[in-house]
Motif scaffolding. Sequence first.
Motif, PDB file in Angstrom:
ATOM      1  N   LYS A 156     -82.641 -52.716 -37.450  1.00  0.00           N
ATOM      2  CA  LYS A 156     -81.946 -53.592 -37.104  1.00  0.00           C
ATOM      3  C   LYS A 156     -81.841 -53.167 -35.727  1.00  0.00           C
ATOM      4  O   LYS A 156     -82.705 -52.258 -34.611  1.00  0.00           O
ATOM      5  N   ASP A 158     -78.273 -53.492 -33.042  1.00  0.00           N
ATOM      6  CA  ASP A 158     -76.757 -52.821 -33.350  1.00  0.00           C
ATOM      7  C   ASP A 158     -76.347 -52.417 -32.133  1.00  0.00           C
ATOM      8  O   ASP A 158     -74.949 -51.909 -32.289  1.00  0.00           O
ATOM      9  N   GLU A 168     -76.133 -60.194 -31.613  1.00  0.00           N
ATOM     10  CA  GLU A 168     -75.930 -60.645 -32.627  1.00  0.00           C
ATOM     11  C   GLU A 168     -77.251 -61.293 -33.496  1.00  0.00           C
ATOM     12  O   GLU A 168     -77.999 -61.971 -32.237  1.00  0.00           O
ATOM     13  N   TYR A 171     -79.837 -65.887 -38.802  1.00  0.00           N
ATOM     14  CA  TYR A 171     -81.051 -67.029 -39.383  1.00  0.00           C
ATOM     15  C   TYR A 171     -80.633 -68.554 -40.257  1.00  0.00           C
ATOM     16  O   TYR A 171     -79.335 -68.374 -40.789  1.00  0.00           O
ATOM     17  N   GLN A 183     -82.306 -62.626 -49.147  1.00  0.00           N
ATOM     18  CA  GLN A 183     -82.142 -62.310 -47.663  1.00  0.00           C
ATOM     19  C   GLN A 183     -80.813 -61.680 -47.665  1.00  0.00           C
ATOM     20  O   GLN A 183     -80.050 -61.108 -48.071  1.00  0.00           O
ATOM     21  N   VAL A 185     -78.673 -58.277 -46.474  1.00  0.00           N
ATOM     22  CA  VAL A 185     -78.264 -57.397 -44.865  1.00  0.00           C
ATOM     23  C   VAL A 185     -77.659 -55.726 -45.389  1.00  0.00           C
ATOM     24  O   VAL A 185     -76.495 -56.644 -46.396  1.00  0.00           O
ATOM     25  N   ILE A 207     -75.601 -61.971 -38.547  1.00  0.00           N
ATOM     26  CA  ILE A 207     -76.220 -61.013 -38.747  1.00  0.00           C
ATOM     27  C   ILE A 207     -75.794 -60.205 -37.770  1.00  0.00           C
ATOM     28  O   ILE A 207     -75.808 -60.328 -36.448  1.00  0.00           O
ATOM     29  N   HIS A 212     -81.091 -55.959 -41.357  1.00  0.00           N
ATOM     30  CA  HIS A 212     -81.703 -56.749 -42.588  1.00  0.00           C
ATOM     31  C   HIS A 212     -83.211 -57.200 -42.463  1.00  0.00           C
ATOM     32  O   HIS A 212     -83.970 -56.481 -41.570  1.00  0.00           O
ATOM     33  N   ASN A 227     -84.476 -67.805 -36.147  1.00  0.00           N
ATOM     34  CA  ASN A 227     -83.967 -66.415 -35.384  1.00  0.00           C
ATOM     35  C   ASN A 227     -83.306 -67.023 -33.894  1.00  0.00           C
ATOM     36  O   ASN A 227     -83.575 -67.277 -33.181  1.00  0.00           O
TER      37      ASN A 227
END
Length: 268
Positions: A156, A158, A168, A171, A183, A185, A207, A212, A227
């Motif tokens: 992560k 964040d 932020e 994908y 995927q 998360v 995300i 993730h 990304n």
Amino acid sequence: MNQFSLEITPESAGWGYSGLRVLELDGAETVSTGDAETLVLPLSGSCSVSVDGETFELAGRTGVFDAVTDFAYLPRDAEAVVTGRGRFALPSAKTSKRLPARYGPAGGVPTELRGAGNCSRQVNNYCLPHTFDADQLLVCEVLTPGGNWSSYPPHKHDEAREGESELEEIYYFEVAGGGMGYQRVYGTPERPIDVLEEVRSGDVVLIPHGWHGPSMAAPGYDLYYLNVMAGPGPERAWLICDDPAHAWVRQSWESHDVDPRLPFGGPR
């Protein structure tokens, strides 16, 4: 006819900085950057980009699994005319700083192989702090052979703290042969999020926070994702924190070779 087949803005995503448009182009289209620095990054096809009195010719590529591509950087508050045919990603990040428009040659894009065994993947580092100058925007793409896992161990970014930056992330997926991938998360008790999605070409997973990974390529179907990252930090940095429950996986790679199907676009 030209159209944006995908349009994610910070407002539509419910966050502050990261955005992505995908332009389906056959002819010419004027692209307004507004308050965001933006790349024109060919997914397939080629184009010319005219902006701020300059024109950049992008040779592009036939598809995302075939080669690294060249690209163009557009500053905020710009009107660019994109002329050509193909499909083009326009990743973006809100910024208060206006940098000059520039060309990014394919030969200047560092490519690395990460992981080993069935965690092997290829990362093309287009617009990161050590590869291309921007104010907030971070862009790379990951190619995963069928049956492999990438974005693993789960990680992560964040929180703004030592060893981690607040970003932020978008994908954007493409899957070879009309196949599918998955995927994952998941969050923390303080900031829950719970996503397990099947993804196909053109799909997007947003995300805003949380761990993730993995990004799972189904056997027989190579997986690609672009990304796009940006955040509020004063320093443009991509610093991640592995989920402590799964961080040990990195050490297991020492006893495995890199998947011989890599790199894409080279001998297979």
